[in-house]
Design a protein around this motif. Sequence first.
Motif, PDB file in Angstrom:
ATOM      1  N   ALA A   1       0.843  -1.194   0.000  1.00 55.92           N
ATOM      2  CA  ALA A   1       0.000   0.000   0.000  1.00 55.92           C
ATOM      3  C   ALA A   1       0.876   1.240   0.000  1.00 55.92           C
ATOM      4  O   ALA A   1       1.984   1.236   0.535  1.00 55.92           O
ATOM      5  N   ASN A   2       0.379   2.292  -0.603  1.00 55.14           N
ATOM      6  CA  ASN A   2       1.076   3.574  -0.569  1.00 55.14           C
ATOM      7  C   ASN A   2       1.028   4.128   0.844  1.00 55.14           C
ATOM      8  O   ASN A   2       0.047   3.957   1.561  1.00 55.14           O
ATOM      9  N   VAL A   3       2.108   4.807   1.236  1.00 58.25           N
ATOM     10  CA  VAL A   3       2.209   5.365   2.581  1.00 58.25           C
ATOM     11  C   VAL A   3       2.529   6.847   2.469  1.00 58.25           C
ATOM     12  O   VAL A   3       3.434   7.245   1.729  1.00 58.25           O
ATOM     13  N   LEU A   4       1.796   7.662   3.234  1.00 59.06           N
ATOM     14  CA  LEU A   4       2.049   9.091   3.323  1.00 59.06           C
ATOM     15  C   LEU A   4       2.630   9.379   4.700  1.00 59.06           C
ATOM     16  O   LEU A   4       1.985   9.128   5.714  1.00 59.06           O
ATOM     17  N   LEU A   5       3.861   9.872   4.713  1.00 56.02           N
ATOM     18  CA  LEU A   5       4.567  10.200   5.949  1.00 56.02           C
ATOM     19  C   LEU A   5       4.446  11.695   6.187  1.00 56.02           C
ATOM     20  O   LEU A   5       4.876  12.488   5.347  1.00 56.02           O
ATOM     21  N   CYS A   6       3.875  12.070   7.309  1.00 58.22           N
ATOM     22  CA  CYS A   6       3.618  13.483   7.606  1.00 58.22           C
ATOM     23  C   CYS A   6       4.355  13.885   8.870  1.00 58.22           C
ATOM     24  O   CYS A   6       4.396  13.131   9.843  1.00 58.22           O
ATOM     25  N   GLY A   7       4.911  15.084   8.851  1.00 54.97           N
ATOM     26  CA  GLY A   7       5.576  15.599  10.043  1.00 54.97           C
ATOM     27  C   GLY A   7       6.457  16.772   9.701  1.00 54.97           C
ATOM     28  O   GLY A   7       6.776  17.026   8.538  1.00 54.97           O
ATOM     29  N   GLU A   8       6.866  17.485  10.739  1.00 55.33           N
ATOM     30  CA  GLU A   8       7.721  18.645  10.574  1.00 55.33           C
ATOM     31  C   GLU A   8       9.059  18.247   9.958  1.00 55.33           C
ATOM     32  O   GLU A   8       9.454  17.081   9.996  1.00 55.33           O
ATOM     33  N   SER A   9       9.753  19.230   9.450  1.00 59.59           N
ATOM     34  CA  SER A   9      11.096  19.012   8.930  1.00 59.59           C
ATOM     35  C   SER A   9      11.990  18.500  10.064  1.00 59.59           C
ATOM     36  O   SER A   9      11.934  19.003  11.187  1.00 59.59           O
ATOM     37  N   GLY A  10      12.777  17.470   9.766  1.00 57.35           N
ATOM     38  CA  GLY A  10      13.709  16.937  10.750  1.00 57.35           C
ATOM     39  C   GLY A  10      13.135  15.906  11.692  1.00 57.35           C
ATOM     40  O   GLY A  10      13.809  15.498  12.643  1.00 57.35           O
ATOM     41  N   THR A  11      11.925  15.439  11.466  1.00 61.49           N
ATOM     42  CA  THR A  11      11.318  14.464  12.376  1.00 61.49           C
ATOM     43  C   THR A  11      11.733  13.023  12.084  1.00 61.49           C
ATOM     44  O   THR A  11      11.433  12.135  12.869  1.00 61.49           O
ATOM     45  N   GLY A  12      12.388  12.796  10.964  1.00 63.01           N
ATOM     46  CA  GLY A  12      12.831  11.447  10.649  1.00 63.01           C
ATOM     47  C   GLY A  12      11.950  10.715   9.652  1.00 63.01           C
ATOM     48  O   GLY A  12      11.917   9.485   9.630  1.00 63.01           O
ATOM     49  N   LYS A  13      11.251  11.459   8.810  1.00 61.17           N
ATOM     50  CA  LYS A  13      10.365  10.822   7.827  1.00 61.17           C
ATOM     51  C   LYS A  13      11.151   9.905   6.885  1.00 61.17           C
ATOM     52  O   LYS A  13      10.698   8.808   6.572  1.00 61.17           O
ATOM     53  N   GLU A  14      12.337  10.341   6.458  1.00 62.29           N
ATOM     54  CA  GLU A  14      13.121   9.497   5.553  1.00 62.29           C
ATOM     55  C   GLU A  14      13.624   8.249   6.272  1.00 62.29           C
ATOM     56  O   GLU A  14      13.679   7.163   5.678  1.00 62.29           O
ATOM     57  N   LEU A  15      13.970   8.354   7.543  1.00 65.22           N
ATOM     58  CA  LEU A  15      14.392   7.174   8.305  1.00 65.22           C
ATOM     59  C   LEU A  15      13.248   6.168   8.424  1.00 65.22           C
ATOM     60  O   LEU A  15      13.459   4.959   8.289  1.00 65.22           O
ATOM     61  N   VAL A  16      12.046   6.660   8.658  1.00 62.12           N
ATOM     62  CA  VAL A  16      10.874   5.776   8.721  1.00 62.12           C
ATOM     63  C   VAL A  16      10.658   5.120   7.361  1.00 62.12           C
ATOM     64  O   VAL A  16      10.390   3.921   7.277  1.00 62.12           O
TER      65      VAL A  16
END
Length: 172
Positions: A1-16
């Motif tokens: 499934a497609n996933v949308l990662l939301c959060g402020e800059s620097g929260t670790g979205k790319e790590l997730v």
Amino acid sequence: ANVLLCGESGTGKELVARFLHEASPRRDGPFVTITCANIPGELLESELFGHEKGAFTGATERRTGRFEQADGGTVLIDGVSELSPGLQGKLLRVVQERSFERLAGTRTVSVDVRLLASTQVDLQQRVAAGAFRQDLYYRLNVIRLEIPPLRDRLEDLPVLAEHLLRELAEQK
């Protein structure tokens, strides 16, 4: 499934996103990131979809885009809210059909990718303002992960500090 990662800059979205890729059956495939904010709008289409020789001044050979590079793996579109309306439409086709044409291309290219997208802005507000396609939003927002800022997850600080210290120690 497609996933949308939301959060402020620097929260670790790319790590997730990397974790999701590495924990998936696609872990042996490529993990390809494209950061929309770092690429001028006129070059972003070529970065995403590639181009054919002669597509524009300086296009001296065929170039594969990030979707082709991610075939069999995962693609992360970081800063998806930065896409122009025209690119949003082209991305919608990839999300639905898993196919596209390179810039100035005539052949349809099919890819098998897992799509992750990240944003630091409220895409629902962008949809309401007419700045982001509603149909694309719904297709990207199949699974939504809100990544809270570090200030709201202080219990993560010791683990993060230990990890960073270990990385620094290995560099010396």
